[in-house]
Design an enzyme around this catalytic site. Structure first.
Site, PDB file in Angstrom:
ATOM      1  N   ARG A   1      27.445  53.787  53.789  1.00 34.86           N
ATOM      2  CA  ARG A   1      28.559  53.799  53.787  1.00 34.86           C
ATOM      3  C   ARG A   1      28.939  53.090  55.140  1.00 34.86           C
ATOM      4  O   ARG A   1      28.117  52.821  55.990  1.00 34.86           O
ATOM      5  CB  ARG A   1      29.191  55.328  53.608  1.00 34.86           C
ATOM      6  CG  ARG A   1      28.774  56.140  55.024  1.00 34.86           C
ATOM      7  CD  ARG A   1      29.541  57.627  54.942  1.00 34.86           C
ATOM      8  NE  ARG A   1      28.898  58.445  55.951  1.00 34.86           N
ATOM      9  CZ  ARG A   1      29.560  59.624  56.148  1.00 34.86           C
ATOM     10  NH1 ARG A   1      30.634  59.930  55.535  1.00 34.86           N
ATOM     11  NH2 ARG A   1      29.537  60.104  57.317  1.00 34.86           N
ATOM     12  N   GLY A   2      30.263  52.898  55.480  1.00 38.41           N
ATOM     13  CA  GLY A   2      30.717  52.423  56.752  1.00 38.41           C
ATOM     14  C   GLY A   2      30.027  51.117  57.242  1.00 38.41           C
ATOM     15  O   GLY A   2      29.908  50.302  56.319  1.00 38.41           O
ATOM     16  N   ILE A   3      30.013  50.924  58.610  1.00 38.91           N
ATOM     17  CA  ILE A   3      29.149  49.932  58.971  1.00 38.91           C
ATOM     18  C   ILE A   3      27.750  49.512  58.274  1.00 38.91           C
ATOM     19  O   ILE A   3      27.518  48.290  58.119  1.00 38.91           O
ATOM     20  CB  ILE A   3      28.961  50.208  60.660  1.00 38.91           C
ATOM     21  CG1 ILE A   3      30.296  50.447  61.159  1.00 38.91           C
ATOM     22  CG2 ILE A   3      28.091  48.869  61.170  1.00 38.91           C
ATOM     23  CD1 ILE A   3      29.972  50.654  62.769  1.00 38.91           C
TER      24      ILE A   3
ATOM     25  N   ASN B   1      21.044  52.436  62.572  1.00 40.48           N
ATOM     26  CA  ASN B   1      22.372  52.880  62.524  1.00 40.48           C
ATOM     27  C   ASN B   1      22.884  54.058  61.822  1.00 40.48           C
ATOM     28  O   ASN B   1      23.694  54.627  62.370  1.00 40.48           O
ATOM     29  CB  ASN B   1      22.944  51.584  61.649  1.00 40.48           C
ATOM     30  CG  ASN B   1      24.685  51.897  61.197  1.00 40.48           C
ATOM     31  OD1 ASN B   1      25.333  51.875  61.917  1.00 40.48           O
ATOM     32  ND2 ASN B   1      24.638  52.448  59.824  1.00 40.48           N
TER      33      ASN B   1
ATOM     34  N   TYR C   1      26.771  65.435  70.023  1.00 46.12           N
ATOM     35  CA  TYR C   1      26.555  64.102  69.561  1.00 46.12           C
ATOM     36  C   TYR C   1      26.402  63.131  70.812  1.00 46.12           C
ATOM     37  O   TYR C   1      25.490  62.213  70.933  1.00 46.12           O
ATOM     38  CB  TYR C   1      28.102  63.611  68.984  1.00 46.12           C
ATOM     39  CG  TYR C   1      28.189  62.187  68.431  1.00 46.12           C
ATOM     40  CD1 TYR C   1      27.485  61.643  67.633  1.00 46.12           C
ATOM     41  CD2 TYR C   1      29.032  61.362  69.472  1.00 46.12           C
ATOM     42  CE1 TYR C   1      27.600  60.454  67.221  1.00 46.12           C
ATOM     43  CE2 TYR C   1      29.294  60.017  68.809  1.00 46.12           C
ATOM     44  CZ  TYR C   1      28.384  59.706  67.872  1.00 46.12           C
ATOM     45  OH  TYR C   1      28.586  58.216  67.656  1.00 46.12           O
TER      46      TYR C   1
ATOM     47  N   LYS D   1      23.328  60.563  71.898  1.00 45.55           N
ATOM     48  CA  LYS D   1      23.680  58.959  72.135  1.00 45.55           C
ATOM     49  C   LYS D   1      23.179  58.554  73.532  1.00 45.55           C
ATOM     50  O   LYS D   1      22.705  57.527  73.708  1.00 45.55           O
ATOM     51  CB  LYS D   1      25.123  58.699  71.731  1.00 45.55           C
ATOM     52  CG  LYS D   1      25.376  58.769  70.237  1.00 45.55           C
ATOM     53  CD  LYS D   1      24.539  57.869  69.536  1.00 45.55           C
ATOM     54  CE  LYS D   1      25.067  58.036  68.003  1.00 45.55           C
ATOM     55  NZ  LYS D   1      24.117  57.129  67.027  1.00 45.55           N
TER      56      LYS D   1
ATOM     57  N   VAL E   1      35.509  52.975  65.565  1.00 47.64           N
ATOM     58  CA  VAL E   1      35.412  52.036  64.643  1.00 47.64           C
ATOM     59  C   VAL E   1      36.074  52.774  63.300  1.00 47.64           C
ATOM     60  O   VAL E   1      35.561  54.077  63.092  1.00 47.64           O
ATOM     61  CB  VAL E   1      34.041  51.550  64.332  1.00 47.64           C
ATOM     62  CG1 VAL E   1      34.208  50.330  63.085  1.00 47.64           C
ATOM     63  CG2 VAL E   1      33.788  50.850  65.535  1.00 47.64           C
TER      64      VAL E   1
ATOM     65  N   THR F   1      35.675  54.371  60.540  1.00 43.15           N
ATOM     66  CA  THR F   1      34.448  54.887  59.556  1.00 43.15           C
ATOM     67  C   THR F   1      34.764  55.961  58.904  1.00 43.15           C
ATOM     68  O   THR F   1      35.443  56.940  59.507  1.00 43.15           O
ATOM     69  CB  THR F   1      33.397  54.571  59.944  1.00 43.15           C
ATOM     70  OG1 THR F   1      33.155  55.726  61.137  1.00 43.15           O
ATOM     71  CG2 THR F   1      32.938  53.289  60.548  1.00 43.15           C
TER      72      THR F   1
END
Length: 226
Positions: free
Chosen positions: A11-13, A79, A145, A149, A178, A180
């Protein structure tokens, strides 16, 4: 024709990148737990493999496929990501571990499996977040999160140094907002200025060419200020 591995491809990017890479003639190994969205595209030169990067048996399947079918990997785009939007005091240790398993340890495991098939011309692109950049704007509820990252950014810098003589280049992109499914899950109703397909195009172009100019670099891909 290059051999491209993409995680989080359902999905998404990630899904948009699958389309873009194949449209320009490259072979793609699309990894995700749900392979149906990729299979429904019926794209030539795409192999959809069900993979949970937090599981050793899944990673071994990826290794086996590359070893038997491709023999090499030119680009790896890490990703896949997991997010938790929850106050720190309410977040359990199990929830923290789940986020780190996907955002950090799963990336480590996949890189270790694919490094034998990558050479000096290869490129590993890790997808991080502006939330993981030191000094950037932070948001309550994203402690697991954003910290994971941030760890991914440091990991990228370390691997670039360790493999700078004969291994692939390692770079990390810290994405801003973004539009998403993951963004909608974390911030329902928020409208991001960048669409998934637009960011996917940027990442595709970067992954194919930027290792000529960058290694061990963090690039902040955000049009917001600060």
């Amino acid at each position: 024709m290059k051999h491209i591995v993409i995680t989080g491809a359902s999905r998404g990017i990630g899904l948009e990148m699958v389309k873009l890479f194949t449209n320009t003639g490259h072979k793609v190994l699309a990894l995700s737990r749900n392979i149906q969205p990729v299979q429904e595209l019926e794209l030539e030169n795409v192999t959809a493999l069900s993979c949970d990067i937090t599981k050793e048996d899944s990673l071994q399947e990826v290794y086996g496929f590359v070893q038997s079918k491709w023999k090499r990997v030119d680009v790896l785009v890490n990703n896949a990501g997991a997010i938790l939007n929850k106050p720190f005091k309410e977040s359990s240790m199990e929830e923290f571990k789940r986020i780190y398993d996907t955002n950090v340890f799963g990336v480590v495991g996949l890189i270790q499996k694919l490094l034998p098939f990558m050479d000096k011309a290869g490129h590993v692109v890790n997808i991080s977040s502006m939330g993981g950049v030191q000094g950037s704007m932070k948001f309550p509820g994203l402690s697991a999160y954003s910290s994971s990252k941030g760890a991914l950014i440091s990991l990228t810098e370390m691997l670039a140094e360790e493999y700078k003589e004969d291994g692939p280049s390692f770079n990390v992109l810290a994405l801003g907002a973004v539009q998403t499914e993951m963004l909608e899950e974390a911030f329902p109703g928020y409208n991001a200025p960048i669409k998934a397909e637009e960011m996917a195009q940027y990442i595709v172009d970067f992954s194919l060419t930027a290792n000529k100019y960058y290694n061990g670099k963090l690039l902040q891909v955000s049009n917001s200020t600060p």
